[in-house]
Design an enzyme around this catalytic site. Structure first.
Site, mmCIF file in Angstrom:
data_model
loop_
_atom_site.group_PDB
_atom_site.id
_atom_site.type_symbol
_atom_site.label_atom_id
_atom_site.label_comp_id
_atom_site.label_asym_id
_atom_site.label_seq_id
_atom_site.Cartn_x
_atom_site.Cartn_y
_atom_site.Cartn_z
ATOM 1 N N SER A 132 47.530 102.336 31.094
ATOM 2 C CA SER A 132 48.661 101.450 31.342
ATOM 3 C C SER A 132 49.958 102.155 30.964
ATOM 4 O O SER A 132 49.968 103.059 30.128
ATOM 5 C CB SER A 132 48.514 100.172 30.507
ATOM 6 O OG SER A 132 49.672 99.377 30.566
ATOM 7 N N TYR A 139 46.463 95.658 22.801
ATOM 8 C CA TYR A 139 46.279 96.164 24.165
ATOM 9 C C TYR A 139 46.946 97.529 24.309
ATOM 10 O O TYR A 139 46.334 98.483 24.804
ATOM 11 C CB TYR A 139 46.861 95.176 25.166
ATOM 12 C CG TYR A 139 46.648 95.571 26.608
ATOM 13 C CD1 TYR A 139 45.433 95.322 27.248
ATOM 14 C CD2 TYR A 139 47.656 96.203 27.341
ATOM 15 C CE1 TYR A 139 45.226 95.689 28.576
ATOM 16 C CE2 TYR A 139 47.454 96.570 28.663
ATOM 17 C CZ TYR A 139 46.242 96.314 29.276
ATOM 18 O OH TYR A 139 46.045 96.687 30.583
ATOM 19 N N SER A 151 37.801 89.452 41.929
ATOM 20 C CA SER A 151 39.219 89.615 42.279
ATOM 21 C C SER A 151 39.758 90.815 41.515
ATOM 22 O O SER A 151 39.043 91.465 40.770
ATOM 23 C CB SER A 151 40.003 88.345 41.905
ATOM 24 O OG SER A 151 39.932 88.128 40.503
ATOM 25 N N GLY A 152 41.026 91.113 41.704
ATOM 26 C CA GLY A 152 41.671 92.153 40.918
ATOM 27 C C GLY A 152 41.481 93.553 41.454
ATOM 28 O O GLY A 152 40.946 93.774 42.542
ATOM 29 N N GLY A 212 39.509 95.943 40.498
ATOM 30 C CA GLY A 212 38.136 96.408 40.658
ATOM 31 C C GLY A 212 37.587 96.149 42.050
ATOM 32 O O GLY A 212 37.010 97.035 42.677
#
Length: 332
Positions: free
Chosen positions: A171, A193, A12-13, A15
């Site tokens: 990000s 992060y 999922s996501g 990628g």
């Protein structure tokens, strides 16, 4: 085969969405997907082949947070392939995320809440830990593992007939205020992060300076706020379900609320189609979505100091030398 793409992926996501979108752009590419779990790797490959049965899709198993795993997969890739045209450095973790509701309320009262919701500045903290290599886990997985992989794959990336590309997933949460050269692994803070993503931006800038003449180009993207497994760990699922209508409304004011993995991969795919020689090494390419659902890419200058970037790169080289000494059996 018009090119070989290596991308970390999952079932999922962003990628998986990226893999599908790359094959939509060019069904002739050889797509090599990388995942920590062998079963998930094969499941992802099956999902892709179900939609693109004629596609060339292979897999490798790698844990970017484990240096031995990174060195093994680099050796395997060097044996299997003669070149890599694109490497999407997309793996990332955000362990034990916490929302500071007090800060969020203060942002609401001061009119800064939209900025906070689009960057997570001041409202997101994480609890980090050391991994098996003695490195901070977020730094190791989000940056250092990728860096070592790139270093180990230089022979496949440099000196080819046409340029090779590194495309890092950064990000909008990447902030200089969360990063420190004296604590670049972020052992003492609670925004690991953000620190790791700012370190990603710094690394990309220096890689261009070092390797452009050898035909290797590096770019940085931000997928925006995507509803993925990582995002769902921030709040309970039932809260996300309650918030989703509000988030769709916020997108009329916050274009980085891409929300779906397909939209989040917009900048990744856009860069796939660009000539790297004409891209700005100091720009981050943001996936954006309008309130009516139209996806587009917005270039934004990165807030990076090139001198700090160079100093950080030297620290990465020093850490590489120190950490790889115990893995001489995995080095050529």
């Amino acid at each position: 085969c018009s090119g070989l793409c290596l991308t970390p992926c999952s079932c999922s996501g962003v990628g998986l969405a990226l893999c599908r979108r790359l094959l939509e752009e060019d069904g002739r590419i050889h797509l090599c997907i990388a995942c920590r779990n062998g079963q998930k790797n094969e499941a992802t490959r099956d999902l892709i082949l179900a939609d693109y049965p004629a596609a060339q899709v292979s897999t490798v198993e790698v844990d970017l947070g484990n240096l031995a795993s990174v060195l093994r997969v680099a050796r395997e890739l060097r044996c299997r392939f003669q070149r890599l045209d694109f490497v999407y450095l997309n793996a990332g973790i955000m362990p034990n995320p916490h929302v500071n509701f007090k800060a969020l309320w203060h942002g609401l009262l001061t009119g800064k809440v939209l900025h906070m919701l689009t960057t997570a500045e001041g409202i997101m903290t994480q609890t980090d830990r050391l991994n098996g290599d003695g490195l901070q886990e977020v730094f190791a997985t989000n940056l250092f593992g990728h860096f070592i992989l790139v270093r180990q794959l230089e022979s496949l990336l440099c000196g080819n007939e046409k340029p090779s590309r590194l495309i890092w997933t950064s990000s909008s949460n990447a902030r200089e205020s969360a990063f420190s050269l004296s604590d670049y692994q972020h052992a003492k803070g609670q925004e690991s992060y953000s620190s790791s993503k700012y370190a990603t931006d710094l690394t990309s800038v220096v890689l261009n300076r070092k390797f452009n003449k050898q035909g290797l180009y590096s770019s940085v993207v931000c997928p925006g706020l995507v509803m993925s497994n990582m995002t769902y760990r921030i709040l309970p699922v039932f809260l996300w379900k309650l918030l989703m209508p509000i988030m769709w409304l916020i997108r009329f004011f916050a274009k980085t609320y891409t929300l779906t993995p397909y939209n989040g991969a917009e900048a990744h795919v856009w860069l796939f189609k660009q000539k790297p020689e004409y891209l700005d090494a100091l720009v981050k390419y943001h996936s954006c979505t309008s309130g009516l659902g139209k996806s587009y890419v917005e270039p934004r200058k990165m807030d990076v100091d090139e001198e700090i970037a160079e100093k950080f790169y030297q620290k990465l080289l020093e850490l590489e030398k120190q950490t790889l000494e115990k893995y001489s059996d995995l080095l050529d």
